[in-house]
Design a protein around this motif. Structure first.
Motif, PDB file in Angstrom:
ATOM      1  N   PRO A 126       0.832  -1.209   0.000  1.00  0.00           N
ATOM      2  CA  PRO A 126       0.000   0.000   0.000  1.00  0.00           C
ATOM      3  C   PRO A 126       0.866   1.258   0.000  1.00  0.00           C
ATOM      4  N   SER A 127       0.354   2.325  -0.579  1.00  0.00           N
ATOM      5  CA  SER A 127       1.065   3.595  -0.462  1.00  0.00           C
ATOM      6  C   SER A 127       0.753   4.176   0.911  1.00  0.00           C
ATOM      7  N   TRP A 135       6.190   3.384  17.500  1.00  0.00           N
ATOM      8  CA  TRP A 135       5.515   4.635  17.126  1.00  0.00           C
ATOM      9  C   TRP A 135       6.262   5.453  16.078  1.00  0.00           C
ATOM     10  N   LYS A 136       7.149   4.812  15.312  1.00  0.00           N
ATOM     11  CA  LYS A 136       7.776   5.547  14.200  1.00  0.00           C
ATOM     12  C   LYS A 136       6.868   5.440  12.975  1.00  0.00           C
ATOM     13  N   GLN A 137       6.907   6.425  12.098  1.00  0.00           N
ATOM     14  CA  GLN A 137       6.170   6.326  10.842  1.00  0.00           C
ATOM     15  C   GLN A 137       7.147   6.069   9.707  1.00  0.00           C
ATOM     16  N   LEU A 138       6.940   4.954   9.016  1.00  0.00           N
ATOM     17  CA  LEU A 138       7.818   4.522   7.929  1.00  0.00           C
ATOM     18  C   LEU A 138       6.963   4.114   6.737  1.00  0.00           C
ATOM     19  N   PRO A 139       7.541   4.069   5.535  1.00  0.00           N
ATOM     20  CA  PRO A 139       6.784   3.541   4.393  1.00  0.00           C
ATOM     21  C   PRO A 139       6.433   2.065   4.632  1.00  0.00           C
ATOM     22  N   TYR A 140       5.339   1.603   4.017  1.00  0.00           N
ATOM     23  CA  TYR A 140       4.953   0.190   4.155  1.00  0.00           C
ATOM     24  C   TYR A 140       6.007  -0.727   3.569  1.00  0.00           C
ATOM     25  N   GLU A 141       6.134  -1.911   4.178  1.00  0.00           N
ATOM     26  CA  GLU A 141       6.982  -2.974   3.621  1.00  0.00           C
ATOM     27  C   GLU A 141       6.129  -3.795   2.654  1.00  0.00           C
ATOM     28  N   PRO A 142       6.757  -4.402   1.647  1.00  0.00           N
ATOM     29  CA  PRO A 142       5.966  -5.272   0.766  1.00  0.00           C
ATOM     30  C   PRO A 142       5.387  -6.444   1.567  1.00  0.00           C
ATOM     31  N   PRO A 143       4.072  -6.670   1.488  1.00  0.00           N
ATOM     32  CA  PRO A 143       3.486  -7.806   2.213  1.00  0.00           C
ATOM     33  C   PRO A 143       3.697  -9.104   1.433  1.00  0.00           C
TER      34      PRO A 143
END
Ligand code: 8OZ
Length: 369
Positions: A126-127, A135-143
């Motif tokens: 997902p984007s 509680w860090k915000q990171l880009p999604y990892e490929p599921p």
């Protein structure tokens, strides 16, 4: 003419009014272990004047978690913690359903058993940004795409969680089929490109949601089960090529199963919990889908006092579900009935923290005192 303040029959239950508290993620469970505690019990009990409280989304398994400090219903300690909540709500004269949740790809390896990657119908990332366990915000990892052979285990996790909810003293359960989490990821073709019997046709994409609904109805009885859906929702990077056909089919199937209620988020609130945007020109769920579901119909999404009174009077919905206004107004039904001023909500305290923005919103009577 039916009023928002009339009672409502829901299966064998009678709700005292039609002002329903939405499932609301607050990320305040006890740590470690994602265990509901006394502060959560106080928050829910403050809101017991709702016709029905639907609990915050609650993970059915460790794999189903995707945000820090959301509560679970898969360990004995979590069941005991939820018992504090249900006892407090019942003592205050309320009723409460548990919302059963598996986030699917909306997770991060820091939440997953053994640090594995999140699971999904298909390996489509997902984007947007994920909240890690710290509680860090990171880009999604490929599921990773779930194997066909794993799906029965996920249905079994839902069933076990439904039994745990019963042991914890809830009045029923709601299956979270909305907002881009696992079951919605299976429903919509933007996230489901499987070629087995859980992908492709609408019947195949709806299979997992319906199997889960049947499994939890075996535990609870059909009248104590609701399902939440968000046709047209774009939150969590969702899309479908033909939402009317898809959700018409799903609602007809749920109608045939005679479940307690269908709970739909209005298309005007496409971004769910993400922000306050409202698309006033969007079509209404009652116009699009009401005819497909014969039972109790709950409508959610950016309601005001005025349009809530109106949809129930017109019979376009049986009850109205309020989220943000229930965060800031513990006594919302009384305020709506007497047309009292409403407390404003503070988005900065929605997720995480403690009492502030959670149990400290004043009741109307307190304010007047
Ligand atoms: C906002 C933040 C985190 C989760 C949903 C469970 O939209 C949620 C959620 C909303 O259904």
């Amino acid at each position: 003419m039916t009023s928002l303040f009339d009672t409502l029959k829901l299966g064998d239950l009678e709700l005292k009014n039609r002002v329903i508290m939405a499932p609301l993620t607050r990320m305040r469970s006890g740590q470690p272990g994602n265990i509901p505690h006394a502060l959560n019990a106080e928050y829910y009990a403050q809101r017991a004047s709702a016709g029905l409280i639907i609990s915050e989304a609650t993970q059915i398994s460790q794999q189903g978690q995707g945000y820090p400090a959301t509560p679970g219903i898969h360990s004995p300690e979590q069941v005991a913690g939820w018992k504090l909540v249900t006892d407090a709500v019942h003592k205050a004269g309320g009723k409460i359903f548990l919302q059963l949740w598996h986030v699917g790809r909306i997770s991060h390896s820091s939440h997953q058993p053994n640090g594995g990657v999140p699971v999904a119908p298909s390996a489509i990332t997902p984007s947007g940004m994920v909240f890690t366990a710290d509680w860090k915000q990171l880009p999604y990892e490929p599921p990773r795409a779930l194997e066909n052979s794993e799906l029965a285990g996920i249905v079994a996790d839902y069933k076990k969680a439904a039994q745990n909810a019963k042991d914890a003293g809830f009045d029923g359960v709601e299956v979270h089929g909305a907002n881009g989490y696992l079951l919605d990821q299976f429903l919509q073709d933007g996230s489901n490109q499987r070629s087995d019997n859980y992908g492709g046709s609408i019947e195949n994409r709806a299979r997992l949601l319906l199997e889960v609904t049947d499994a939890v109805a075996e535990v609870w009885g059909k009248g104590r089960v609701g399902v939440r859906l968000s046709p047209y929702g774009t939150f969590n990077d969702m899309s479908d090529g033909d939402p009317i056909a898809l959700f018409t089919y799903v609602l007809e199937q749920l109608s045939a199963r005679q479940i307690g209620y269908a709970h739909l988020i209005e298309p005007r609130s496409t971004s769910a919990g993400g922000n306050d945007a409202v698309l006033e020109e969007a079509p209404s769920t009652s116009a699009l889908f009401r005819k497909s579901f014969k039972g109790v119909f709950l409508s959610a999404g950016g309601y005001t006092r005025e349009n809530a009174l109106e949809v129930v009077e017109k019979g376009e919905a049986d009850a109205v579900v309020f989220g943000r206004l229930f965060i800031s107004n513990p006594d919302l039904p009384e305020r709506l009935k007497a047309n009292l001023p409403l407390n404003r909500y503070d988005r900065a305290t929605f997720y995480g923290g403690a009492e502030k923005g959670y149990t400290d919103y004043p009741f109307a009577a307190e304010k007047a005192a």
